[in-house]
Design a protein around this motif. Structure first.
Motif, PDB file in Angstrom:
ATOM      1  N   GLY A  38       6.157  -6.145   6.794  1.00  0.00           N
ATOM      2  CA  GLY A  38       5.819  -4.829   6.264  1.00  0.00           C
ATOM      3  C   GLY A  38       5.801  -4.803   4.743  1.00  0.00           C
ATOM      4  O   GLY A  38       5.062  -4.015   4.134  1.00  0.00           O
ATOM      5  N   PRO A  42       0.814  -4.284   3.037  1.00  0.00           N
ATOM      6  CA  PRO A  42       0.106  -3.322   2.181  1.00  0.00           C
ATOM      7  C   PRO A  42      -0.336  -3.924   0.845  1.00  0.00           C
ATOM      8  O   PRO A  42      -1.281  -3.445   0.224  1.00  0.00           O
ATOM      9  N   VAL A  43       0.363  -4.977   0.397  1.00  0.00           N
ATOM     10  CA  VAL A  43       0.094  -5.565  -0.908  1.00  0.00           C
ATOM     11  C   VAL A  43      -0.978  -6.648  -0.828  1.00  0.00           C
ATOM     12  O   VAL A  43      -1.700  -6.901  -1.805  1.00  0.00           O
ATOM     13  N   PRO A 162       6.782  -1.214   4.630  1.00  0.00           N
ATOM     14  CA  PRO A 162       5.717  -0.831   3.698  1.00  0.00           C
ATOM     15  C   PRO A 162       6.199  -0.073   2.457  1.00  0.00           C
ATOM     16  O   PRO A 162       5.716  -0.327   1.352  1.00  0.00           O
ATOM     17  N   GLY A 166       5.894  -1.479  -1.453  1.00  0.00           N
ATOM     18  CA  GLY A 166       5.261  -0.783  -2.560  1.00  0.00           C
ATOM     19  C   GLY A 166       6.142  -0.755  -3.798  1.00  0.00           C
ATOM     20  O   GLY A 166       5.657  -0.916  -4.921  1.00  0.00           O
ATOM     21  N   SER A 240      -5.378   0.874  14.391  1.00  0.00           N
ATOM     22  CA  SER A 240      -5.373   0.322  13.035  1.00  0.00           C
ATOM     23  C   SER A 240      -6.757   0.275  12.405  1.00  0.00           C
ATOM     24  O   SER A 240      -6.890   0.446  11.193  1.00  0.00           O
ATOM     25  N   THR A 255      -3.522   8.745   2.519  1.00  0.00           N
ATOM     26  CA  THR A 255      -2.094   9.020   2.678  1.00  0.00           C
ATOM     27  C   THR A 255      -1.831   9.701   4.020  1.00  0.00           C
ATOM     28  O   THR A 255      -0.784   9.481   4.647  1.00  0.00           O
ATOM     29  N   GLY A 258      -1.288   7.222   6.696  1.00  0.00           N
ATOM     30  CA  GLY A 258       0.066   6.678   6.677  1.00  0.00           C
ATOM     31  C   GLY A 258       1.070   7.608   7.336  1.00  0.00           C
ATOM     32  O   GLY A 258       1.946   7.155   8.084  1.00  0.00           O
ATOM     33  N   THR A 262       3.305   6.796  10.567  1.00  0.00           N
ATOM     34  CA  THR A 262       4.759   6.833  10.419  1.00  0.00           C
ATOM     35  C   THR A 262       5.396   7.745  11.464  1.00  0.00           C
ATOM     36  O   THR A 262       6.409   7.396  12.085  1.00  0.00           O
TER      37      THR A 262
END
Length: 402
Positions: A38, A42-43, A162, A166, A240, A255, A258, A262
């Protein structure tokens, strides 16, 4: 296909007993792995872009990880037979750690491809061996709970990762990859320190081997694999790959995607432990029918949704069904394999990976050439097939030794 054998799909009517300590250790190890994953997922696209990678190249980088998992899966059973699941598990963790460190210090996009492919190999070595060890350790009447505890570690790691990734990326884009490697080394050390007791002997080398043709003649095994294929297709193909584009098409910021994911992940995490108890007490058949049924209804209803609030509700309903499908199929596999070595767990894992690799491509094609509702319908159809197949299972009274 043969019907389920005695003690195979157990409704439990005995007092609840404590799970083996090793089950919790495997859950912690899985949590470390998923937390680290995780951190980097995202990176990774942003990191790859610093090497001049475009959208297609970034997509190839992400897909390569899943393809290497799929390509390596057939060999996991043989490695477990020869070296024992514990050694293969540790080797997978160490290979992932090396991959992550090399990724952090990569100098080109080509190197990123090579290093991520190594991570895919290590990932499947770990996941298959960890599940095989878990099912070999857990008694028959506790396999549902054990599978739930194991999955809970992954879920919690996936929820926390995640956000932490970040924050680490603010230090440097390579920092999450280094942190991932540290977590993997810690997980490997924990495995070596704790999973060396006599309780793991059932997952050591030299065990009896069950061949794949024998497994494929067992209805329980086929039903579990169908459910795994459907789950991989829906989670990676629909949820996904398709849901984010739908939300953005409704003129919402990413956002909001997300938040939807979540919320559904939290729902699943809250329900995973009760789901494990249902699998052991009500029986595999009832849990499979409920899980596939609820999931199929939720995905089918997505066809008719055009508002964000209803999307979140239905994803949460799907998460409730998915909680059962995280525990019940694995328990079925444990009932069939019964601690024996071979490719049984690896092929089960491959079914999820096939759904994860093929699902996004096919779903995307259906959405482009037919319609988005038809794409959601593809996932619902697979879940309906698994639902019907689950109804053919036989419910019998359990024994602890079954």
């Amino acid at each position: 296909m043969t019907a389920a054998g005695p003690g195979s799909v157990p409704p439990v009517a005995v007092a609840q007993q404590s799970l083996p300590r090793e089950v919790y250790v495997l859950s912690v190890v899985g949590g470390c792995v998923m937390l680290g994953l995780g951190l980097v997922l995202p990176v990774l696209p942003v990191y790859a872009a610093t090497f001049g990678a475009g959208p297609t190249q970034i997509g190839a980088l992400v897909a390569l990880f899943a393809l290497m998992r799929l390509a390596t899966s057939p060999f996991c059973g043989r490695l477990g037979v020869r070296f024992g699941e514990r050694r293969v598990l540790v080797a997978g963790l160490l290979l992932c750690a090396v991959s992550s460190v090399l990724t952090a210090f990569a100098g080109s996009y080509g190197q990123l491809l090579v290093f991520r492919s190594l991570g895919g190999v290590g990932s499947v070595l770990f996941s298959v061996s960890a599940l095989a060890t878990l099912l070999a350790i857990a008694p028959a009447d506790q396999r549902g709970r054990a599978s739930a505890v194991f999955e809970a570690g992954f879920l919690l790691g996936g929820i926390c990762g995640p956000a932490l990734g970040g924050l680490l990326a603010l230090i440097a884009l390579s920092a999450p990859f280094v942190a991932y490697a540290v977590l993997l080394l810690a997980a490997a050390a924990l495995t070596l320190a704790v999973l060396r007791t006599g309780r793991t002997a059932g997952a050591g080398p030299g065990r009896d081997v069950v061949r794949l043709p024998v497994l494929l003649r067992d209805r329980r095994y086929v039903v579990a694999c169908l459910a795994a294929l459907a789950q991989g297709w829906v989670l990676f193909g629909l949820r996904s790959a398709l849901v984010p584009t739908v939300v953005v098409a409704w003129r919402h910021d990413v956002t909001w995607v997300g938040w939807a994911f979540t919320i559904s992940a939290v729902v699943q995490a809250l329900l995973i432990m009760p789901a494990g108890r249902v699998v052991d007490r009500a029986g595999r058949r009832s849990a499979m029918i409920a899980g596939t049924g609820v999931a199929a209804v939720a995905i089918t209803a997505l066809v008719f949704v055009d508002r964000y609030a209803w999307l979140v509700v239905l994803l949460s309903v799907y998460a409730a069904g998915s909680a059962l499908l995280n525990a019940a199929p694995a328990a079925l596999i444990g009932d069939v394999v019964a601690g024996r070595a071979g490719s049984g767990v690896a092929v089960f894992s491959m079914c999820t990976d096939v759904g994860a690799v093929v699902g996004p491509v096919v779903v995307g094609l259906i959405a482009e050439r037919v319609s988005v509702p038809a794409a959601f319908g593809s996932g619902a159809a697979l879940l309906v097939v698994a639902f019907v197949a689950s109804g053919t299972l036989t419910t019998v009274r359990p024994t602890r030794r079954s």
